[in-house]
Design an enzyme around this catalytic site. Structure first.
Site, PDB file in Angstrom:
ATOM      1  N   SER A 183       6.592  13.806   3.243  1.00 40.56           N
ATOM      2  CA  SER A 183       5.910  14.594   2.209  1.00 40.56           C
ATOM      3  C   SER A 183       6.128  13.965   0.842  1.00 40.56           C
ATOM      4  O   SER A 183       7.158  13.319   0.593  1.00 40.56           O
ATOM      5  CB  SER A 183       6.508  16.006   2.226  1.00 40.56           C
ATOM      6  N   TYR A 210      13.942  22.397   2.232  1.00 39.60           N
ATOM      7  CA  TYR A 210      12.820  21.822   3.009  1.00 39.60           C
ATOM      8  C   TYR A 210      12.604  20.370   2.600  1.00 39.60           C
ATOM      9  O   TYR A 210      12.557  19.467   3.430  1.00 39.60           O
ATOM     10  CB  TYR A 210      11.537  22.634   2.793  1.00 39.60           C
ATOM     11  N   LYS A 247      13.158  16.407   4.585  1.00 36.53           N
ATOM     12  CA  LYS A 247      12.210  15.282   4.702  1.00 36.53           C
ATOM     13  C   LYS A 247      12.878  13.996   4.224  1.00 36.53           C
ATOM     14  O   LYS A 247      12.757  12.943   4.849  1.00 36.53           O
ATOM     15  CB  LYS A 247      10.947  15.562   3.876  1.00 36.53           C
TER      16      LYS A 247
HETATM   17  P1  NAD Z   1       2.537  23.822  10.855  1.00 32.67           P
HETATM   18  O1  NAD Z   1       3.616  24.808  10.691  1.00 32.67           O
HETATM   19  O2  NAD Z   1       1.133  24.310  10.960  1.00 32.67           O
HETATM   20  O3  NAD Z   1       2.835  22.906  12.132  1.00 32.67           O
HETATM   21  C1  NAD Z   1       4.146  22.587  12.549  1.00 32.67           C
HETATM   22  C2  NAD Z   1       4.251  22.917  14.025  1.00 32.67           C
HETATM   23  O4  NAD Z   1       5.581  22.594  14.462  1.00 32.67           O
HETATM   24  C3  NAD Z   1       4.012  24.396  14.335  1.00 32.67           C
HETATM   25  O5  NAD Z   1       3.024  24.508  15.338  1.00 32.67           O
HETATM   26  C4  NAD Z   1       5.380  24.902  14.822  1.00 32.67           C
HETATM   27  O6  NAD Z   1       5.240  25.902  15.809  1.00 32.67           O
HETATM   28  C5  NAD Z   1       6.009  23.623  15.356  1.00 32.67           C
HETATM   29  N1  NAD Z   1       7.486  23.595  15.345  1.00 32.67           N
HETATM   30  C6  NAD Z   1       8.313  23.873  14.302  1.00 32.67           C
HETATM   31  N2  NAD Z   1       9.593  23.728  14.686  1.00 32.67           N
HETATM   32  C7  NAD Z   1       9.571  23.330  15.986  1.00 32.67           C
HETATM   33  C8  NAD Z   1      10.579  23.035  16.936  1.00 32.67           C
HETATM   34  N3  NAD Z   1      11.885  23.127  16.657  1.00 32.67           N
HETATM   35  N4  NAD Z   1      10.206  22.660  18.189  1.00 32.67           N
HETATM   36  C9  NAD Z   1       8.901  22.572  18.518  1.00 32.67           C
HETATM   37  N5  NAD Z   1       7.907  22.870  17.664  1.00 32.67           N
HETATM   38  C10 NAD Z   1       8.240  23.241  16.410  1.00 32.67           C
HETATM   39  O7  NAD Z   1       2.671  22.774   9.657  1.00 32.67           O
HETATM   40  P2  NAD Z   1       1.682  21.631   9.191  1.00 32.67           P
HETATM   41  O8  NAD Z   1       1.152  22.010   7.860  1.00 32.67           O
HETATM   42  O9  NAD Z   1       0.768  21.253  10.271  1.00 32.67           O
HETATM   43  O10 NAD Z   1       2.733  20.471   8.922  1.00 32.67           O
HETATM   44  C11 NAD Z   1       3.019  19.488   9.898  1.00 32.67           C
HETATM   45  C12 NAD Z   1       4.125  18.597   9.381  1.00 32.67           C
HETATM   46  O11 NAD Z   1       3.710  17.998   8.153  1.00 32.67           O
HETATM   47  C13 NAD Z   1       5.425  19.327   9.069  1.00 32.67           C
HETATM   48  O12 NAD Z   1       6.496  18.519   9.436  1.00 32.67           O
HETATM   49  C14 NAD Z   1       5.375  19.511   7.571  1.00 32.67           C
HETATM   50  O13 NAD Z   1       6.635  19.605   7.000  1.00 32.67           O
HETATM   51  C15 NAD Z   1       4.662  18.231   7.144  1.00 32.67           C
HETATM   52  N6  NAD Z   1       3.987  18.362   5.852  1.00 32.67           N
HETATM   53  C16 NAD Z   1       3.115  19.390   5.651  1.00 32.67           C
HETATM   54  C17 NAD Z   1       2.515  19.547   4.417  1.00 32.67           C
HETATM   55  C18 NAD Z   1       1.578  20.712   4.152  1.00 32.67           C
HETATM   56  O14 NAD Z   1       1.346  21.037   2.984  1.00 32.67           O
HETATM   57  N7  NAD Z   1       1.000  21.332   5.159  1.00 32.67           N
HETATM   58  C19 NAD Z   1       2.781  18.636   3.380  1.00 32.67           C
HETATM   59  C20 NAD Z   1       3.660  17.586   3.638  1.00 32.67           C
HETATM   60  C21 NAD Z   1       4.257  17.453   4.884  1.00 32.67           C
HETATM   61  C1  UD1 Z   2       4.791  22.761  -2.628  1.00 33.58           C
HETATM   62  C2  UD1 Z   2       6.291  22.549  -2.599  1.00 33.58           C
HETATM   63  C3  UD1 Z   2       6.595  21.186  -1.999  1.00 33.58           C
HETATM   64  C4  UD1 Z   2       5.920  21.032  -0.646  1.00 33.58           C
HETATM   65  C5  UD1 Z   2       4.418  21.294  -0.769  1.00 33.58           C
HETATM   66  C6  UD1 Z   2       3.686  21.220   0.550  1.00 33.58           C
HETATM   67  C7  UD1 Z   2       7.286  23.863  -4.412  1.00 33.58           C
HETATM   68  C8  UD1 Z   2       7.932  23.796  -5.763  1.00 33.58           C
HETATM   69  N1  UD1 Z   2       6.849  22.678  -3.931  1.00 33.58           N
HETATM   70  O1  UD1 Z   2       4.209  21.775  -3.450  1.00 33.58           O
HETATM   71  O2  UD1 Z   2       7.992  21.022  -1.861  1.00 33.58           O
HETATM   72  O3  UD1 Z   2       6.115  19.727  -0.150  1.00 33.58           O
HETATM   73  O4  UD1 Z   2       4.233  22.602  -1.333  1.00 33.58           O
HETATM   74  O5  UD1 Z   2       4.155  22.199   1.429  1.00 33.58           O
HETATM   75  O6  UD1 Z   2       7.192  24.906  -3.791  1.00 33.58           O
HETATM   76  N2  UD1 Z   2      -0.091  27.718  -7.026  1.00 33.58           N
HETATM   77  C9  UD1 Z   2      -0.501  28.830  -7.748  1.00 33.58           C
HETATM   78  N3  UD1 Z   2      -0.440  30.039  -7.133  1.00 33.58           N
HETATM   79  C10 UD1 Z   2      -0.008  30.204  -5.844  1.00 33.58           C
HETATM   80  C11 UD1 Z   2       0.404  29.054  -5.123  1.00 33.58           C
HETATM   81  C12 UD1 Z   2       0.347  27.834  -5.751  1.00 33.58           C
HETATM   82  O7  UD1 Z   2      -0.895  28.734  -8.907  1.00 33.58           O
HETATM   83  O8  UD1 Z   2       0.035  31.348  -5.365  1.00 33.58           O
HETATM   84  C13 UD1 Z   2      -0.159  26.399  -7.689  1.00 33.58           C
HETATM   85  C14 UD1 Z   2       1.201  25.748  -7.819  1.00 33.58           C
HETATM   86  O9  UD1 Z   2       1.784  26.072  -9.038  1.00 33.58           O
HETATM   87  C15 UD1 Z   2       0.820  24.267  -7.734  1.00 33.58           C
HETATM   88  C16 UD1 Z   2      -0.444  24.237  -6.893  1.00 33.58           C
HETATM   89  O10 UD1 Z   2      -0.945  25.564  -6.872  1.00 33.58           O
HETATM   90  O11 UD1 Z   2       0.491  23.803  -8.998  1.00 33.58           O
HETATM   91  C17 UD1 Z   2      -0.184  23.782  -5.474  1.00 33.58           C
HETATM   92  O12 UD1 Z   2       0.888  24.548  -4.958  1.00 33.58           O
HETATM   93  P1  UD1 Z   2       1.429  24.360  -3.462  1.00 33.58           P
HETATM   94  O13 UD1 Z   2       0.288  24.493  -2.517  1.00 33.58           O
HETATM   95  O14 UD1 Z   2       2.580  25.272  -3.285  1.00 33.58           O
HETATM   96  O15 UD1 Z   2       1.887  22.818  -3.409  1.00 33.58           O
HETATM   97  P2  UD1 Z   2       2.929  22.000  -4.314  1.00 33.58           P
HETATM   98  O16 UD1 Z   2       3.316  22.749  -5.520  1.00 33.58           O
HETATM   99  O17 UD1 Z   2       2.357  20.648  -4.523  1.00 33.58           O
END
Ligand code: NAD
Ligand code: UD1
Length: 331
Positions: A124, A150, A154
């Site tokens: 991330s 969290y 990562k």
């Molecule tokens: P998500 O929660 O939709 O998917 C993660 C999946 O992992 C879920 O289906 C959950 O049931 C499964 N899981 C969690 N712990 C587990 C375990 N111990 N054993 C087996 N399964 C398990 O999340 P996502 O948004 O699809 O994210 C996928 C990956 O990308 C994650 O590692 C997340 O941290 C990373 N990521 C997501 C974002 C985002 O904003 N969505 C941003 C950066 C990185």
């Molecule tokens: C957040 C996390 C980051 C994580 C990422 C993806 C924090 C400080 N950072 O980042 O660690 O990797 O999500 O999961 O939590 N916003 C609003 N109102 C809301 C929600 C969000 O205004 O109800 C704004 C936030 O201030 C931000 C933007 O929307 O500016 C995006 O927010 P978000 O989706 O939470 O992502 P990040 O802040 O980039």
């Protein structure tokens, strides 16, 4: 290739599974369903015509995990499984360290035992912490000023994988640093549908659109940006999924790190306006105070992925909003 996708019923994993199947790969999914639904498998089948083999297994269950590897013949692992709720990670840090870090250690152990050497890891932009610049290149220092457990998981997993690569240089590792994934599959059949209360912007916008929340709280409009709200790099989840296929093709021994983002920033108010344009309805919101830990502006420098993976994003914020609304209407 025969690929194991951990977290494959989740948001990003499920979209990647669709792209993998459509590219001719054989996919098996491992997920404990803590943040996803088994019905996602039927949606994948509706889109691709193939229902992937599913293992309802927790990464913390070492025996069950090893059994999956012993019975599979995997060429690579895409590792999406993890917990990702930032606020929850502050309240329950140990749960996050155990699930994400120990879960990954168990996965690597099973890979080693069964001689699987290719691993793509969902990292991330959070690993950059507060990088002191808005434009993130992969060579910026990581691990400093990360504000929540969290994000630290990562960073720790990235470091563990780098150490593993020193000890076992034949491992092929991709650290893929996602920026802000948004949108849904164009069919409207797959999208982001987290269990519990979301923290991220788009799932909250979706709850407001569905009438589950009265309004969106915009966290601050006094940042040093054009409209005063924070700027992020929102990447369509299907572009992100395709980035994994591009990375898979370029794997080689050692660790490679890539930002997966668009290279463009969008403000919170611009996101609201794009959603309103796509839905044709106003989205109720109010400006509230800043959220602790938010940076004014963060976006990917996406050149490395473009040059070395031959991948760049194709879809826009408008596409993401259109597909999100299709998903909302279908669910
Ligand atoms: P998500 O929660 O939709 O998917 C993660 C999946 O992992 C879920 O289906 C959950 O049931 C499964 N899981 C969690 N712990 C587990 C375990 N111990 N054993 C087996 N399964 C398990 O999340 P996502 O948004 O699809 O994210 C996928 C990956 O990308 C994650 O590692 C997340 O941290 C990373 N990521 C997501 C974002 C985002 O904003 N969505 C941003 C950066 C990185
Ligand atoms: C957040 C996390 C980051 C994580 C990422 C993806 C924090 C400080 N950072 O980042 O660690 O990797 O999500 O999961 O939590 N916003 C609003 N109102 C809301 C929600 C969000 O205004 O109800 C704004 C936030 O201030 C931000 C933007 O929307 O500016 C995006 O927010 P978000 O989706 O939470 O992502 P990040 O802040 O980039």
């Amino acid at each position: 290739m025969n690929i194991l996708v951990t977290g494959g019923t989740g948001y990003i994993g499920s979209h990647t599974v669709v792209e993998l199947i459509q590219a001719g790969h054989k996919v098996e999914i491992l997920d404990n369903l803590c943040n996803s639904k088994v019905s996602v498998l039927d949606k994948i089948a509706e889109i691709t015509g193939v229902k992937p083999i599913f293992h309802h297994v927790d990464l913390l269950n070492k025996e069950a995990l090893l059994e999956v590897f012993e019975n599979g013949n995997f060429a690579a692992v895409m590792h999406f499984a993890g917990l990702k709720a930032v606020a929850e990670s502050i309240e329950e840090p140990l749960k996050y360290y155990e699930n994400n870090v120990v879960g990954t250690l168990n996965l690597i152990d099973a890979m080693q035992k069964c001689n699987v050497r290719k691993l793509l890891f969902s990292s991330s932009a959070t690993v950059y912490g507060d990088p002191g610049t808005s434009a993130c290149t992969e060579d910026l220092p990581t691990g400093q000023k990360i504000t929540n457990p969290y994000g630290k998981t990562k960073y720790m997993i990235e470091e563990i994988l780098k150490d593993l690569s020193v000890a076992q240089p034949d491992f092929e590792i991709m650290l893929l640093r996602y920026f802000n994934p948004v949108g849904a599959h164009e069919s409207g059949k797959l999208g982001e549908d987290p269990n519990g209360q979301p923290n991220n912007l788009m799932p909250i916008i979706m709850k407001v659109a569905r009438g589950e929340y009265a309004e969106l709280s915009v966290y601050g409009n006094d940042y040093p940006t054009a409209d005063g709200t924070c700027i992020r790099d929102y990447i369509h989840v299907v572009d992100l999924a395709k980035g994994h296929l591009a990375a898979l093709k370029k794997m080689r021994p050692g660790v490679q790190t890539f930002n997966l983002g668009t290279g463009r920033g969008t403000s919170v108010l611009e996101m609201i306006a794009a959603f309103e344009k796509a839905s044709g309805k106003p989205l109720p919101y109010k400006i509230v105070g800043r959220r602790k830990g938010d940076l004014p502006e963060l976006y990917a420098v996406a050149e490395k992925a473009s040059k070395e993976l031959g991948w760049k994003t194709e879809l826009t914020i408008d596409d993401a909003m259109r597909d999100t609304i299709r998903f909302l209407n279908g669910n």
